[in-house]
Scaffold this motif. Structure first.
Motif: not given
Length: 318
Positions: A156-163, A165-172, A230-233, A269-276
């Motif tokens: 479950a951690f792997y699933e939610y952590a991936e989500q 990371l996607k949120t972090a990329h979208r919000r930079q 954690a997000l945003g720290l 840190t925020p990524q400019t390019q999308k990675h796997e």
């Protein structure tokens, strides 16, 4: 006319003809059978005698409005309807109403159908559905949570952590992983037994969950190791958060020995390019693990950020 009388008399539903005053003026054989009254006990009596007392006043109001705005009302409906047997027992019914004119008088044809068996089947289906939903929720809980601590498990951690990371990329925004390991946990098991070890794991898990932010992802990584996403720290904020968790665990009381933890931190840190996402998560976990190793190597019961490993590696100067 005889055939219509025959149909009225022997139809399988209870039939009543009600006048404007709400009195029964006709009833068929099935009405006698269904309600337990003889026809003479029904004719010229208010139809409310067939309604449970708790609904009688409401029914009188509905009947008065129906007379002024008569329309055909089909069987069924969203409301549960109940009728009253002569012996005082209640039973569920469907009712159809249809306005009719006879010799200039406005009457109402009322068809009553006993739905006891159908309602029992529906109630049983509702109970079965509710039980299936409960079992499904339990299975989902077991699939996503660690049985001992109640935290998210690794899957479950792997699933939610991936989500996350996607949120972090979208919000930079930054994304941070904290790897937390209990110091000298093997000694606890060896000295006090596995039951005490389990009690320690449960206490640490509840403490981490309480000390983490509401939206942080807290999971048991395996054995005596936990992980928090954690997000945003920022890097500095992640160190503060890690220290807060370390101190909270160190403050746990009523254990047979003092509990301390070492914490490794990695920040994306925020990524400019999308990675796997999966690869990024694996890299973050590896960095957090390296930082955790450094915290252990440098004396335990402390926090260490991956970005500061080079500082720790520098030889001390006098």
């Amino acid at each position: 006319m005889e055939i219509y009388q025959h149909i009225f008399e022997y139809t399988p539903d209870a039939l009543f003809v009600i006048d404007q005053a709400g009195r029964v003026i006709l009833a068929n054989a099935q009405a006698e059978t269904l309600f337990g009254y003889t026809r003479s006990e029904l004719i010229n009596h208010p139809v409310e005698m067939l309604i449970p007392a708790r609904f009688a006043a409401l029914h009188t109001g509905h009947r008065a409005r129906y007379i002024t705005e008569a329309h055909t009302r089909s069987m069924g409906g969203t409301a549960e309807l109940f009728a009253l047997h002569k012996d005082g027992s209640e039973f569920p019914v469907d009712i159809m109403l249809s306005p009719m004119m006879l010799h200039g008088d406005q009457l109402v044809l009322c068809v009553v159908r006993d739905i006891t068996e159908r309602k029992a089947a529906q109630d049983a289906l509702t109970r079965q559905t509710s039980e299936l939903r409960r079992l499904h929720a339990e299975l989902e809980l077991l699939a996503n949570h660690d049985g001992l601590t109640g935290l998210y498990n690794w899957r479950a951690f792997y699933e939610y952590a991936e989500q996350m990371l996607k949120t972090a990329h979208r919000r930079q925004e930054n994304a941070t992983l904290l790897m937390i390991d209990l110091d000298h946990f093997k000694q606890i098991n060896d000295r006090f037994g596995h039951a005490e070890g389990d009690r320690v794991l449960q206490a640490v898990a509840s403490t981490l969950k309480a000390a983490a932010r509401e939206n942080d992802i807290v999971a048991r990584h395996g054995g005596e190791e936990f992980v928090v996403a954690a997000l945003g720290l920022s890097e500095a904020e992640s160190l503060v958060a890690a220290e807060r968790l370390r101190a909270a665990v160190a403050a746990i009381e009523n254990m047979k020995t003092r509990i301390t933890t070492s914490v490794g931190i990695a920040t994306l840190t925020p990524q400019t390019q999308k990675h796997e996402t999966r690869r990024i998560l694996a890299e973050l976990l590896d960095k957090a693990d390296q930082a955790l190793y450094a915290a252990k190597h440098n004396g335990r019961n402390q926090v260490c950020h991956f970005n500061r490993l080079t500082d720790l590696a520098q030889p001390a100067t006098s």
